[in-house]
Design an enzyme around this catalytic site. Structure first.
Site, PDB file in Angstrom:
ATOM      1  N   ASN A 152      48.773  33.597  32.942  1.00 41.15           N
ATOM      2  CA  ASN A 152      49.409  34.730  33.622  1.00 41.15           C
ATOM      3  C   ASN A 152      50.916  34.842  33.375  1.00 41.15           C
ATOM      4  O   ASN A 152      51.731  34.641  34.286  1.00 41.15           O
ATOM      5  CB  ASN A 152      49.088  34.688  35.117  1.00 41.15           C
ATOM      6  CG  ASN A 152      47.609  34.999  35.350  1.00 41.15           C
ATOM      7  OD1 ASN A 152      46.755  34.112  35.275  1.00 41.15           O
ATOM      8  ND2 ASN A 152      47.286  36.244  35.581  1.00 41.15           N
ATOM      9  N   ARG A 187      32.065  40.040  32.822  1.00 42.29           N
ATOM     10  CA  ARG A 187      33.452  39.581  32.960  1.00 42.29           C
ATOM     11  C   ARG A 187      33.734  38.409  32.009  1.00 42.29           C
ATOM     12  O   ARG A 187      34.823  38.224  31.514  1.00 42.29           O
ATOM     13  CB  ARG A 187      33.713  39.136  34.404  1.00 42.29           C
ATOM     14  CG  ARG A 187      34.880  38.175  34.632  1.00 42.29           C
ATOM     15  CD  ARG A 187      36.182  38.814  34.217  1.00 42.29           C
ATOM     16  NE  ARG A 187      37.329  37.929  34.206  1.00 42.29           N
ATOM     17  CZ  ARG A 187      38.351  38.024  35.030  1.00 42.29           C
ATOM     18  NH1 ARG A 187      38.369  38.933  35.949  1.00 42.29           N
ATOM     19  NH2 ARG A 187      39.388  37.216  34.909  1.00 42.29           N
ATOM     20  N   PHE A 242      50.234  47.347  39.619  1.00 43.25           N
ATOM     21  CA  PHE A 242      51.061  47.481  40.827  1.00 43.25           C
ATOM     22  C   PHE A 242      52.313  48.320  40.542  1.00 43.25           C
ATOM     23  O   PHE A 242      52.728  49.128  41.381  1.00 43.25           O
ATOM     24  CB  PHE A 242      51.460  46.096  41.359  1.00 43.25           C
ATOM     25  CG  PHE A 242      50.337  45.343  42.038  1.00 43.25           C
ATOM     26  CD1 PHE A 242      49.142  45.972  42.365  1.00 43.25           C
ATOM     27  CD2 PHE A 242      50.486  43.996  42.370  1.00 43.25           C
ATOM     28  CE1 PHE A 242      48.108  45.276  43.008  1.00 43.25           C
ATOM     29  CE2 PHE A 242      49.472  43.285  43.008  1.00 43.25           C
ATOM     30  CZ  PHE A 242      48.270  43.933  43.322  1.00 43.25           C
ATOM     31  N   ALA A 296      33.848  34.122  24.320  1.00 45.36           N
ATOM     32  CA  ALA A 296      34.282  34.294  22.931  1.00 45.36           C
ATOM     33  C   ALA A 296      35.429  33.334  22.611  1.00 45.36           C
ATOM     34  O   ALA A 296      35.465  32.707  21.544  1.00 45.36           O
ATOM     35  CB  ALA A 296      34.718  35.741  22.693  1.00 45.36           C
ATOM     36  N   ARG A 334      46.839  33.296  41.522  1.00 50.49           N
ATOM     37  CA  ARG A 334      47.262  33.092  40.145  1.00 50.49           C
ATOM     38  C   ARG A 334      48.620  32.389  40.152  1.00 50.49           C
ATOM     39  O   ARG A 334      49.402  32.532  41.100  1.00 50.49           O
ATOM     40  CB  ARG A 334      47.427  34.428  39.399  1.00 50.49           C
ATOM     41  CG  ARG A 334      46.156  35.273  39.266  1.00 50.49           C
ATOM     42  CD  ARG A 334      45.150  34.649  38.310  1.00 50.49           C
ATOM     43  NE  ARG A 334      44.039  35.533  38.049  1.00 50.49           N
ATOM     44  CZ  ARG A 334      42.908  35.584  38.770  1.00 50.49           C
ATOM     45  NH1 ARG A 334      42.743  34.789  39.823  1.00 50.49           N
ATOM     46  NH2 ARG A 334      41.942  36.415  38.431  1.00 50.49           N
ATOM     47  N   TYR A 377      34.944  37.643  27.457  1.00 50.78           N
ATOM     48  CA  TYR A 377      36.215  37.235  26.855  1.00 50.78           C
ATOM     49  C   TYR A 377      36.344  35.709  26.861  1.00 50.78           C
ATOM     50  O   TYR A 377      36.704  35.089  25.855  1.00 50.78           O
ATOM     51  CB  TYR A 377      37.351  37.887  27.641  1.00 50.78           C
ATOM     52  CG  TYR A 377      38.740  37.627  27.136  1.00 50.78           C
ATOM     53  CD1 TYR A 377      39.163  38.125  25.913  1.00 50.78           C
ATOM     54  CD2 TYR A 377      39.661  36.912  27.907  1.00 50.78           C
ATOM     55  CE1 TYR A 377      40.461  37.894  25.456  1.00 50.78           C
ATOM     56  CE2 TYR A 377      40.956  36.689  27.464  1.00 50.78           C
ATOM     57  CZ  TYR A 377      41.353  37.184  26.243  1.00 50.78           C
ATOM     58  OH  TYR A 377      42.632  36.958  25.803  1.00 50.78           O
TER      59      TYR A 377
HETATM   60  C1  UGA Z   1      43.804  38.209  32.652  1.00 46.85           C
HETATM   61  C2  UGA Z   1      43.144  37.753  31.359  1.00 46.85           C
HETATM   62  O1  UGA Z   1      41.741  37.856  31.463  1.00 46.85           O
HETATM   63  C3  UGA Z   1      43.529  36.344  31.008  1.00 46.85           C
HETATM   64  O2  UGA Z   1      42.965  35.986  29.763  1.00 46.85           O
HETATM   65  C4  UGA Z   1      45.002  36.261  30.900  1.00 46.85           C
HETATM   66  O3  UGA Z   1      45.380  34.962  30.606  1.00 46.85           O
HETATM   67  C5  UGA Z   1      45.632  36.695  32.190  1.00 46.85           C
HETATM   68  O4  UGA Z   1      45.187  38.004  32.549  1.00 46.85           O
HETATM   69  C6  UGA Z   1      47.109  36.736  32.045  1.00 46.85           C
HETATM   70  O5  UGA Z   1      47.752  37.720  32.429  1.00 46.85           O
HETATM   71  O6  UGA Z   1      47.647  35.764  31.502  1.00 46.85           O
HETATM   72  P1  UGA Z   1      43.482  37.930  35.285  1.00 46.85           P
HETATM   73  O7  UGA Z   1      44.519  37.031  35.860  1.00 46.85           O
HETATM   74  O8  UGA Z   1      42.199  37.938  36.045  1.00 46.85           O
HETATM   75  O9  UGA Z   1      43.229  37.510  33.755  1.00 46.85           O
HETATM   76  O10 UGA Z   1      44.001  39.436  35.163  1.00 46.85           O
HETATM   77  P2  UGA Z   1      44.737  40.501  36.060  1.00 46.85           P
HETATM   78  O11 UGA Z   1      44.231  41.835  35.651  1.00 46.85           O
HETATM   79  O12 UGA Z   1      46.206  40.316  35.975  1.00 46.85           O
HETATM   80  O13 UGA Z   1      44.202  40.228  37.533  1.00 46.85           O
HETATM   81  C7  UGA Z   1      44.724  39.233  38.379  1.00 46.85           C
HETATM   82  C8  UGA Z   1      44.096  39.385  39.740  1.00 46.85           C
HETATM   83  O14 UGA Z   1      44.603  40.569  40.355  1.00 46.85           O
HETATM   84  C9  UGA Z   1      42.578  39.539  39.760  1.00 46.85           C
HETATM   85  O15 UGA Z   1      42.062  38.844  40.875  1.00 46.85           O
HETATM   86  C10 UGA Z   1      42.347  41.024  39.954  1.00 46.85           C
HETATM   87  O16 UGA Z   1      41.110  41.303  40.597  1.00 46.85           O
HETATM   88  C11 UGA Z   1      43.530  41.381  40.822  1.00 46.85           C
HETATM   89  N1  UGA Z   1      44.018  42.803  40.717  1.00 46.85           N
HETATM   90  C12 UGA Z   1      44.259  43.367  39.528  1.00 46.85           C
HETATM   91  C13 UGA Z   1      44.274  43.500  41.890  1.00 46.85           C
HETATM   92  O17 UGA Z   1      44.072  43.007  43.028  1.00 46.85           O
HETATM   93  N2  UGA Z   1      44.762  44.778  41.787  1.00 46.85           N
HETATM   94  C14 UGA Z   1      45.014  45.376  40.585  1.00 46.85           C
HETATM   95  O18 UGA Z   1      45.479  46.536  40.591  1.00 46.85           O
HETATM   96  C15 UGA Z   1      44.760  44.642  39.416  1.00 46.85           C
END
Ligand code: UGA
Length: 377
Positions: free
Chosen positions: A199, A155, A223, A161, A243, A158
């Site tokens: 986000n 995980r 979603f 990097a 978030r 990213y």
């Molecule tokens: C991602 C990127 O890794 C970040 O670099 C970026 O800044 C960020 O998105 C962003 O949108 O700005 P993350 O927030 O973890 O980070 O990405 P998402 O895929 O949007 O997930 C948010 C949360 O929702 C996570 O806890 C994930 O497990 C959860 N999730 C995701 C669900 O519960 N259901 C889903 O269908 C998708």
């Protein structure tokens, strides 16, 4: 002469918002670089003649040389920014956020070009900790440490990097180029601003699986895909992670100010997000479902399903528990404040997905399962 700005990644979600906003400014010419411009093509762009499209990958021979020769400011926003890829395509993720960008950083430094680089809030890792390892409520650019999992938890490819690229950019700003006798901290180093987006959500985010992309998009598009298909919204590990969501409009406003305020933002790292919109993913799911029901009244009631992270993303996934930005620095330097609440932004986001995908998704569902998403509310 007009200022010429290169936007690398101009065809993506954030790039399409930024290019449209920059074209509103007089006296700005844009070299828009990407492998596809589909998201830009859907927009009524003002002053098209000030836009030059360059269809190329960043690692195409001569590309970095060309943009740094032509443009005074380079905005770099190319990445594979999607958590479902970090543990499934880690080599490409590292290359896109580090290897392919090293030549760009060096070219900007040696040619004296300004670099506005999009890093990520992921650099902070699982949760906010100060450098002594104590929890902090908000992630701060200069006080919060980086807390990642072990190497086997892919995980964090990213985040790692991006961390290293940030350090490379910082070093080029703080240290004079080899062979120069300028003292440390003098003005000869790279002129940069690093942005850490938190986000951002809005129209045109990510893709719809099976229609214009494959795999799992980020949470908003995931979603929306479920709502349009009449399927349950998947809540990873119960949707407990938190978030802070910022609207694409508020975010883009901040970035335009960063570009305009070169002196104030010189060698700065800025969180750009909205701490007022801190919610759990479960709360986001319910708010989005309510906004969808209001816009598409004949859709079946939304359902939710708990899924484990491992079954959803595969081995090597890990999560950020909570991510709230400290934006005092951005507020001060940019004279900016994010305004839109989740309730204000969700209706327009829902409309955008329904307009772009509703009919196609409904056409693929059997009549008994059609969600009504094909009709614009
Ligand atoms: C991602 C990127 O890794 C970040 O670099 C970026 O800044 C960020 O998105 C962003 O949108 O700005 P993350 O927030 O973890 O980070 O990405 P998402 O895929 O949007 O997930 C948010 C949360 O929702 C996570 O806890 C994930 O497990 C959860 N999730 C995701 C669900 O519960 N259901 C889903 O269908 C998708």
């Amino acid at each position: 002469m007009a200022e010429r700005i290169a936007v690398l990644g101009a065809g993506g979600f954030l790039g399409s918002h930024l290019v449209a906003a920059l074209l509103e400014r007089r006296g700005v010419e844009i070299d828009a670089v990407d492998v596809t411009f589909d998201k830009l093509e859907t927009l009524p762009l003002p002053a098209e003649r000030r836009l030059r499209r360059v269809t190329a990958r960043l690692d195409a021979p001569g590309l970095v040389d060309d943009v740094t020769a032509r443009c005074e400011t380079i905005v770099s926003m190319t990445a594979l920014c999607n958590p479902s890829l970090y543990n499934t395509r880690p080599i490409e993720v590292i290359d896109a956020s580090y290897t392919d960008l090293v030549p760009l950083v060096k070219a900007c430094a040696s040619r004296g070009r300004r670099l506005v680089h999009f890093s990520t809030c992921e650099v902070y890792g699982r949760t906010g900790l100060d450098v002594a390892g104590r929890p902090v409520a908000r992630m701060n650019e200069h006080e919060t440490g980086f807390f990642l999992g072990p190497a086997a938890q892919e995980r964090w490819t990213y985040a790692s990097a991006n961390q290293l690229l940030e350090r490379l950019i910082w070093a080029h700003g703080a240290h004079a180029p080899r062979g120069s006798h300028a003292p440390r901290g003098s003005n000869t180093g790279l002129d940069f601003t690093i942005i850490r987006p938190f986000n951002v959500i809005g129209p045109r985010m990510d893709f719809m699986p099976g229609i214009d992309g494959e795999g799992i998009p980020r949470v908003l598009a995931s979603f929306m895909s479920a709502l349009l298909r009449g399927e349950p919204l998947p809540l990873v590990d119960g949707g407990r992670q938190r978030r802070s969501f910022i609207s694409a409009a508020d975010f883009t406003d901040a970035i335009v100010r960063v570009i305009e305020r070169a002196e104030a933002c010189r060698r700065e790292i800025l969180n750009v997000g909205n701490p007022a919109n801190d919610v759990s993913i479960g709360e986001l799911a319910r708010a989005l479902a309510a906004a969808y029901a209001a816009r598409v009244p004949d859709a079946p009631p939304a359902a939710f399903v708990d899924v484990t992270a491992e079954s959803f993303y595969g081995p090597g996934y890990d999560d950020t528990r909570e991510r709230i930005p400290d934006i005092d620095r951005a507020r001060r330097l940019l004279d900016w404040t994010p305004r839109a609440s989740l309730a204000e932004m969700l209706p327009a986001i829902v409309d955008d997905y329904v307009r772009r995908y509703g009919a196609t998704v409904a056409g693929r569902l059997s009549p008994g399962r059609a969600s009504g998403g094909g009709r614009k509310a």
